[in-house]
Design a protein around this motif. Structure first.
Motif, PDB file in Angstrom:
ATOM      1  N   ARG A 123       6.214 -13.869  -9.698  1.00 32.39           N
ATOM      2  CA  ARG A 123       5.272 -14.244 -10.755  1.00 32.39           C
ATOM      3  C   ARG A 123       4.035 -14.966 -10.238  1.00 32.39           C
ATOM      4  N   VAL A 124       4.182 -16.189  -9.686  1.00 31.83           N
ATOM      5  CA  VAL A 124       2.983 -16.948  -9.329  1.00 31.83           C
ATOM      6  C   VAL A 124       2.241 -16.350  -8.143  1.00 31.83           C
ATOM      7  N   CYS A 125       2.984 -15.724  -7.216  1.00 38.55           N
ATOM      8  CA  CYS A 125       2.299 -15.102  -6.087  1.00 38.55           C
ATOM      9  C   CYS A 125       1.802 -13.728  -6.523  1.00 38.55           C
ATOM     10  N   SER A 126       0.758 -13.290  -5.840  1.00 43.38           N
ATOM     11  CA  SER A 126       0.221 -11.980  -6.181  1.00 43.38           C
ATOM     12  C   SER A 126       0.261 -11.083  -4.948  1.00 43.38           C
ATOM     13  N   TYR A 127      -0.225  -9.860  -5.116  1.00 42.47           N
ATOM     14  CA  TYR A 127      -0.346  -8.958  -3.973  1.00 42.47           C
ATOM     15  C   TYR A 127      -1.311  -9.563  -2.981  1.00 42.47           C
ATOM     16  N   TRP A 128      -1.130  -9.214  -1.710  1.00 41.40           N
ATOM     17  CA  TRP A 128      -2.059  -9.747  -0.692  1.00 41.40           C
ATOM     18  C   TRP A 128      -2.370  -8.693   0.351  1.00 41.40           C
ATOM     19  N   LYS A 129      -3.483  -8.889   1.043  1.00 39.73           N
ATOM     20  CA  LYS A 129      -3.910  -7.945   2.065  1.00 39.73           C
ATOM     21  C   LYS A 129      -3.235  -8.308   3.384  1.00 39.73           C
ATOM     22  N   VAL A 165      -4.355  -7.992   6.191  1.00 41.26           N
ATOM     23  CA  VAL A 165      -5.298  -8.549   7.161  1.00 41.26           C
ATOM     24  C   VAL A 165      -5.313 -10.085   7.142  1.00 41.26           C
ATOM     25  N   THR A 166      -4.851 -10.686   6.042  1.00 38.32           N
ATOM     26  CA  THR A 166      -4.805 -12.156   6.005  1.00 38.32           C
ATOM     27  C   THR A 166      -3.738 -12.727   6.932  1.00 38.32           C
ATOM     28  N   ALA A 167      -2.783 -11.887   7.345  1.00 34.39           N
ATOM     29  CA  ALA A 167      -1.746 -12.358   8.274  1.00 34.39           C
ATOM     30  C   ALA A 167      -2.197 -12.206   9.723  1.00 34.39           C
ATOM     31  N   CYS A 168      -3.487 -11.937   9.903  1.00 32.86           N
ATOM     32  CA  CYS A 168      -3.993 -11.672  11.251  1.00 32.86           C
ATOM     33  C   CYS A 168      -3.701 -12.820  12.211  1.00 32.86           C
ATOM     34  N   GLY A 169      -3.947 -14.043  11.740  1.00 31.10           N
ATOM     35  CA  GLY A 169      -3.736 -15.212  12.611  1.00 31.10           C
ATOM     36  C   GLY A 169      -2.317 -15.302  13.109  1.00 31.10           C
ATOM     37  N   THR A 170      -1.348 -15.248  12.183  1.00 28.65           N
ATOM     38  CA  THR A 170       0.064 -15.336  12.592  1.00 28.65           C
ATOM     39  C   THR A 170       0.435 -14.204  13.535  1.00 28.65           C
ATOM     40  N   GLU A 193      -0.650   0.162  -7.386  1.00 28.91           N
ATOM     41  CA  GLU A 193       0.462   0.999  -7.855  1.00 28.91           C
ATOM     42  C   GLU A 193       1.613   0.994  -6.887  1.00 28.91           C
ATOM     43  N   VAL A 194       1.291   1.017  -5.592  1.00 24.62           N
ATOM     44  CA  VAL A 194       2.320   0.992  -4.556  1.00 24.62           C
ATOM     45  C   VAL A 194       1.981  -0.143  -3.598  1.00 24.62           C
ATOM     46  N   CYS A 195       2.937  -1.036  -3.418  1.00 27.62           N
ATOM     47  CA  CYS A 195       2.709  -2.084  -2.423  1.00 27.62           C
ATOM     48  C   CYS A 195       3.684  -1.876  -1.261  1.00 27.62           C
ATOM     49  N   ARG A 196       3.409  -2.572  -0.154  1.00 25.65           N
ATOM     50  CA  ARG A 196       4.216  -2.377   1.054  1.00 25.65           C
ATOM     51  C   ARG A 196       5.032  -3.625   1.347  1.00 25.65           C
ATOM     52  N   TYR A 197       6.171  -3.458   1.969  1.00 25.74           N
ATOM     53  CA  TYR A 197       6.978  -4.606   2.409  1.00 25.74           C
ATOM     54  C   TYR A 197       7.620  -4.262   3.748  1.00 25.74           C
ATOM     55  N   LYS A 198       7.991  -5.315   4.490  1.00 25.29           N
ATOM     56  CA  LYS A 198       8.453  -5.096   5.848  1.00 25.29           C
ATOM     57  C   LYS A 198       9.941  -4.780   5.844  1.00 25.29           C
ATOM     58  N   ILE A 232      -4.122  -2.296   3.799  1.00 18.25           N
ATOM     59  CA  ILE A 232      -2.731  -2.277   3.361  1.00 18.25           C
ATOM     60  C   ILE A 232      -2.494  -3.391   2.353  1.00 18.25           C
ATOM     61  N   THR A 233      -1.929  -3.031   1.215  1.00 17.69           N
ATOM     62  CA  THR A 233      -1.630  -4.012   0.170  1.00 17.69           C
ATOM     63  C   THR A 233      -0.162  -4.385   0.245  1.00 17.69           C
ATOM     64  N   MET A 234       0.114  -5.659   0.407  1.00 17.14           N
ATOM     65  CA  MET A 234       1.499  -6.103   0.556  1.00 17.14           C
ATOM     66  C   MET A 234       2.047  -6.582  -0.778  1.00 17.14           C
ATOM     67  N   CYS A 235       3.383  -6.501  -0.920  1.00 13.89           N
ATOM     68  CA  CYS A 235       4.021  -6.996  -2.135  1.00 13.89           C
ATOM     69  C   CYS A 235       4.005  -8.519  -2.116  1.00 13.89           C
ATOM     70  N   PRO A 236       4.036  -9.149  -3.291  1.00 21.58           N
ATOM     71  CA  PRO A 236       3.965 -10.625  -3.352  1.00 21.58           C
ATOM     72  C   PRO A 236       5.179 -11.283  -2.704  1.00 21.58           C
TER      73      PRO A 236
END
Lengths: 871, 871
Positions: A360-366, A368-373, A768-773, A352-356
């Motif tokens: 600008r300075v932040c980019s898309y993120w996976k 899975v990197t939020a796994c710890g939280t 092309e499509v990112c996800r947000y909560k 899953i690709t998340m929106c930044p």
């Protein structure tokens, strides 16, 4: 014949005293009488140097006042250094007030202030004398610049005041059944005070009345009223009257004489008590034991005793809460591996690709990197949390009813109300001020938010990847610490402001002053402590807008988002830091450090060389002059009530709060004990029936806690969305697919110009499509980015949960309230029995009297052996 | 010398009495002493025939007990017809209990019951004698089969008990400032009793104590304790003891002697009072006046006085509520023409075809035919309703605080709690029974619903069109009347069941018995009265399913739908009929009719021919024997509390409820007054501090009322949907289009087979799509007939409104609570002043005493002139 009986039934002791006293007023003329009185009172004339007595060695000092004498070489002879003994000789004492103005006019302007003080002092002393008290003055004998006014209350005054105050005094002994088994089991927990060893007898108490003196054991008049009672008799009524009558209502809240009481250990018994208190109370090594409440109450009076009893019971009540809290936390730890949503987040296959998270300075993120939280969040946000919130709501009620019911045992109507009719204009100023101060608090919170946003953005700009992963944790922690420091500083500021505002109000009585002050301080300190937490719980991450239409503050700062798994985690960190930090810093710094510093400063005024020499020769009351004054219990109560707020208000988000509170309180009790025993002058023994306005505030807090917890569970945690998904949308009735369901779609071509990420290829492929909560319609629907049907359904479910939770808890509270009697059954039975015993006693007396009257039997059977004092 | 003073300070009167009494016990031997006593007491020997005195004409009758003598020709001589005078001669009275068993054994089995009764009676009398009371028996003199036991309390007993009961007695007069302007304005509203003409002085009261007799005006011992106080002194303590001690806790709740009190007007003053009460209280023509509460309290005792005071204040409180309710109703009437939704319904151009309201026999119908109901609904469901609900919530709080605070004025802790620990098994039975009974109520409601459904269907089958239009109204009204009749019948049944259940529980004390009974009766009667209303408000029309998928009960009955504009209208009719009918029928039938009937029956037992003759010769207490016994105030309170429920619980749906309640109460007060004055025996004067458990119930009701009103407004009325439409969906921000928005579409081809209307061409055209009131997706969407996004949004809004309303009202309540002091300021000042006066008095006495002691002045200045009784 019946005249003799008359003589019997009437408490002769009053007469005896009256007689004694009428002669006692002319002691110097009839030394014989004085001697006789001393013998009668089981008392030998004391060495005049022995401290707790007047120079004549007969009259005990019940109370000592100090005042400042700035000019010991005063020209006036009346305030001489030698001791002047005032007696009850009202009609002879010439009013010194009339002389003073002339003399004062002769003196210089600089003396005016002292003269004014002296004038007031004399007026005050005159009032005391009219109340029947006897005084001895001692000025600048050993400590220069300090005068002592020793006060002695004669037996007659003690009796009169005790009757007016309806003091309950012991009458005769009765046997009480004690559960020996329980006694043995709890033996190790009991402090070794000697008073609660084999307590199977106790004294029945009855309001003291001079006409019923035959009920009381008056064989030793010196010890009938103990020193605490004597000093409280002296201090309460006459002092009030003496202060209030001449100053006509203006100076009631400020005592001009600053009558600091310095009577730590005025006699041998009490010095012994003090030692016992030191060993069996003010020591960390016995933290597991009960406090010797009886002794504390005897030594410090009811108000202080009540505080420590309350603190002890509250701490005890925290034990079950702490245990359940730890269990809930452990449950979270154990089930973290089985938690489907966090498993899904951590599953690499769910690409899953998340929106930044910033422009600008932040980019898309996976994701899975939020796994710890996500895993950490589960520790605090699991099924057990709801159970724990309900448990704590009931715990509160139990705490309020079972053990905070110090209020309901007493028969006085609660008039702890603050009415607002008296002075509208003053009130308006104060309300405006209060609103302003709360706005200041909000501004500070907002400032911290901005700090967080800007630091976050700045940190994101640095491109060290390993550094970036720690960004969130760093920012959260530093922000929480900043918050903590601001809270602690503002706490002191607000305390001072509340006091100033209350003084402006000019309340009519001391009690009203105290209540208003407490109320204001509470509001301000509470707002101060809880605003950041409330922001985190209910506002953070909720007013961010959506990708392509973010909400900006201060020009270009985007509002903060929560971590993927909700803000509960951050709320938890904030609570943890605030609680621990506040308690540690305030305890260590303000409660131990500052008093020590003050004591050192006070002692430095005396010459160093004299000091050691003085230490040996000084009387107890002179030594106590260097101790800190007792400033009341309000700061202690305030600290505890804020803690109670922390424990109850957000317990749904931080189940370890009761444990922290418990640990803190175990230390707190002994710390306060040490302070009371060694650092402070002995406070006036104030009679208190209840913990007063604090109970009202606690009740209010527990009401607010119910609704706050309802909102925390339904809005801050993901409990309701999970439930709704499971029962309404899940294809297989499990939580599989929940994470996907909570994320909406965003077409990256809809970014506002200039906000799209600069490093769009950061992940290695074109997004092309990112996800947000959020629950919004996808870009391809008829109503793109509108709130979806799920959103409204979940919102309805959340609101329904709030209603159900609030009303169920309220109903259960009422039920528990109904289940638990106000007064425990054994106590109510005991009260009933005692009342019956007293009535029986009276009936026996009646019949004895009648028997003698009708039959004429000259040998009445007395109910208790009375000393034959009229021989 | 000081022995003389001793004599002064000690209340000699006690001695005097002791002496008198010791001789009074042998009256017949020393007629001189009796005479002297009479003279001393300001009393001449009375004619023995004059009623309120014993045969000796000296001792006043304070209390009369009756009992049944079934065998006036009893073989035993001890219960002879002549009057036996018992004196205080404890040591001489041989215990009759020992004789009895032998005698009883000789008698026949049928006599056993009476013997048992007599045995108990003698045990009881023995107990009374031990308490110091004097008795005179009078058996079957004039009324056959009835024995009277007259009781006299000697002065000594009165004093002793008054001291134990801490009765507050008047000491000396003080001046009270009275606002003469207010007095004059309200003059016409005051009853002409004579006591509140110029009441600018009043007596300070102080708890009676024999040692402080000098405080009280004892010049006339006969009138010092008035007849109410005397009878309550006699009845409360000794009776309790006499009943409770021998029977060892088993018979406490049932008095075997059935000590019916018959002391209406035991002396001349009271007969006068009775007349005043008749004229100035128990009369409909003076309905606008205040009640003479002081006199009621004096005559009937505190408990009855408290009830009427409470009723009066409650009625007064209803006035503003009624006025606002009428205004809200009028607002509805005035704005009915401007109401857009009802205009749209009535607009012929909106050609909306509705789905049939029942299967097969009903056909499609035009929305315009619902025009009447839509307009009528607006009367009760408009913007002012919400305002009125909030107003009433605050009104409740004010009512509870300001005027129902009879509870808080007193210093006793409220122990009106029902704890549930004592007997678990009994409780289980009772809980099961209660649940069963509540199920019965539900079943009855369901039965009425079925009746309504079936009648409706049946009526629809008849095809007279003019008849059909009236169908709904007819069915509604008949159903409501059936409900009413069932409610009234079940009310009586439940009352009896509650009593029976409580007796099964065997509570320990009378008070506990009463509380448990009240609690159970309340639950059952409340459930009985409110279940139909709750069904109408919250369930009707909500569980009907949707066209094509209706919910069926009992095989083929479709659940009821509401009228187009919601169920509020029907709720309103039901409330109206229940309130009016219940009040009218219960008032007229049960409160007037039944007592009259009973009185007639009681009088018929006596031979008719004797009656007129008896009427002339009978004493007051003998006449009163024919009056109904006083059965307690519980039915009166219960009626009022159910009314309070009607007024507060559903006030949002029926703003005229307070008006109806007001009108009813104005009649009720005078009706009750008449009943008390003319129909019932004079009740025992019971001391009461508060209205007891009723206050708890009222508080509970007002809590429930808040949440019920929140739900009525948000779910029963169309307030929230209108608001949501206006601000979320309306194209022009008005309500235009609202009606269309609330109606979903249904494709008639989706009807379940066999349910489609038989006369489908009834409207003259073929219907393809009909409309129904719900928020569901149209047939042509992806998710046909699913709840639409609007549904969830409106549901969320409704729930949010409930939360906001509940918490805002609770907050405002707390604020009002905080604003209004528990004790009005002037009263608290007055209490304070009175306390000061008493303290001052004591201080003066002290100083007077001391003065005499020290100076030896033989002429003390007494504070009040005391009669020189020790001459």
């Amino acid at each position: 014949m019946w005249r003799n009986e008359k003589y019997e039934t009437v408490p002769l002791d009053v007469k005896g005293i009256d007689e004694d006293n009428s002669k006692g007023t002319t002691d110097s003329l009839y030394p014989q009488a004085a001697l006789r009185k001393a013998q009668q009172g089981n008392e030998r004339p004391k060495d005049p140097k022995l401290w707790p007595y007047f120079q004549d060695g007969l009259r005990r000092i019940d109370y000592v006042l100090t005042y400042h004498v700035q000019k010991p070489q005063s020209t006036r002879k009346q305030s001489a250094k030698s001791c002047l003994c005032f007696k009850f000789r009202r009609e002879q004492s010439s009013p010194p007030v009339h002389e003073d103005p002339e003399l004062a006019a002769q003196e210089q302007r600089l003396d005016y202030h002292e003269d004014d003080q002296r004038l007031r002092r004399e007026e005050f002393e005159e009032n005391l004398r009219e109340m029947g008290l006897e005084m001895e003055r001692e000025e600048g004998n050993k400590i220069p610049g300090v005068g002592f006014l020793k006060i002695h209350a004669p037996w007659e005054v003690l009796c009169r005041e005790a009757e007016f105050m309806k003091l309950k005094m012991p009458t005769f002994k009765v046997f009480v059944l004690v559960n020996m088994f329980v006694q043995k089991v709890t033996a190790t927990l009991q402090p070794k005070v000697g008073e609660n060893r084999v307590e199977n007898e106790k004294y029945l108490s009855y309001p003291f009345s001079r006409e019923k003196q035959h009920l009381f054991d008056l064989s030793d008049r010196n010890s009938f009223f103990d020193s605490k009672t004597r000093s409280s008799i002296v201090s309460t009524n006459p002092f009030r009257k003496a202060f209030c009558l001449p100053s006509q209502g203006q100076f009631k809240t400020k005592c001009h004489l600053s009558p600091d009481l310095i009577t730590k250990g005025p006699d041998v018994i009490l010095i012994l008590s003090l030692q016992i208190l030191c060993e069996e109370w003010a020591s960390y090594s016995i933290f597991y034991k009960y406090q010797p409440i009886g002794l504390i109450r005897k030594y410090f009076g009811e108000k202080v005793g009540l505080y420590f009893a309350w603190l002890g019971v509250y701490t005890q009540m925290l034990i079950p809460a702490a245990i359940v809290g730890v269990i809930v936390f452990l449950y979270g730890c154990v089930t973290v591996e089985d938690n489907i949503p966090s498993m899904e987040v951590c599953d690499e296959r769910n690409n899953i690709t998340m929106c930044p998270i910033c422009d600008r300075v932040c980019s898309y993120w996976k994701l899975v990197t939020a796994c710890g939280t996500a895993r950490a969040s589960h520790l605090f946000d699991n099924a057990a949390t709801v159970f724990f919130a309900i448990f704590m709501a009931l715990w509160e009620i139990c705490a309020l009813i079972l053990h905070f019911c110090f209020n309901s045992l007493h028969t006085h109507p609660q008039n702890v109300k603050l009415t607002c009719r008296d002075r509208m204009p003053a009130y308006m100023t104060i309300i405006v001020m209060m609103v302003f101060l709360i706005c200041v608090t909000l501004a500070i919170v907002f400032g911290v938010v901005l700090y967080r946003v800007s630091i976050m953005t700045a940190l994101h700009m640095s491109s060290t990847p390993s550094f970036r992963t720690n960004i969130r944790a760093t920012v959260k922690t530093t922000a929480a610490i900043i918050n903590l420091i601001i809270i602690i500083i503002m706490d002191e500021v607000y305390g001072a402001i509340a006091r100033w505002l209350t003084i402006m109000e000019v309340p009519k009585t001391d009690k009203s002053f105290e209540e208003r002050l407490i109320f204001k301080t509470f509001i301000l300190k509470f707002a101060n402590a809880f605003t950041p937490i409330v922001y985190l719980a209910f506002f953070r991450g909720r007013i961010i807008g959506r990708p392509g239409k973010y909400i900006y503050v201060m020009g270009s700062y985007r509002m903060e988002e929560c971590a993927h798994a909700g803000c509960l985690m951050e709320l938890c960190i904030q609570l943890c830091i605030t609680m621990l930090g506040k308690q540690l810093i305030q305890n260590n710094l303000f409660e131990i450090g500052v008093p020590k510093l003050k004591k050192m400063l006070r002692q430095r005024k005396i010459d160093k060389k004299h000091q050691e020499e003085l230490d040996k020769t000084l009387h107890r009351h002179e030594k106590d002059h260097f101790l800190g004054p007792f400033v009341g219990l309000n700061p202690e109560y305030m600290e505890m009530i804020i803690q109670f707020g922390m424990v109850t208000l957000f317990v749904a988000s931080f189940p370890l709060a009761p444990l922290f509170a418990l640990l803190n309180n175990i230390i707190e009790i002994r710390l306060d004990a040490k302070k009371f025993v060694t650092e402070l002058r002995r406070p006036i023994a104030v009679r208190a029936k209840d913990i007063g306005i604090w109970y009202t505030l606690l009740r209010g807090l527990s009401k607010v806690a119910v609704i706050v917890n309802a909102f925390v569970i339904s809005f801050t945690s993901d409990f309701i969305p999970r439930l709704v998904y499971q029962y309404m949308y899940s294809p297989d009735g499990t939580l599989h697919g929940f994470v996907n369901h909570t994320l909406s779609y965003f077409n990256v071509s809809h970014f506002q110009p200039g906000t799209e990420p600069t490093e769009s290829m950061h992940l290695g492929y074109k997004v092309e499509v990112c996800r947000y909560k959020d629950y919004r319609d996808p870009p391809w629907s008829d109503t793109p980015y509108e709130f979806s049907r799920q959103f409204w359904a979940i919102l309805a479910a959340r609101l329904a949960f709030v209603i159900v939770f609030q009303n169920v808890v309220m109903l259960m509270s009422d039920f528990v309230d109904w289940l638990i009697p106000d007064i425990p059954k054994d106590i109510s039975i005991q009260i009933h029995n005692e009342r019956n015993l007293i009535v029986e006693l009276f009936m026996k007396q009646e019949q004895g009297k009648k028997y003698r009257n009708t039959i004429g039997d000259p040998s009445p059977q007395p109910l208790r052996s009375r000393p034959s004092s009229q021989a």
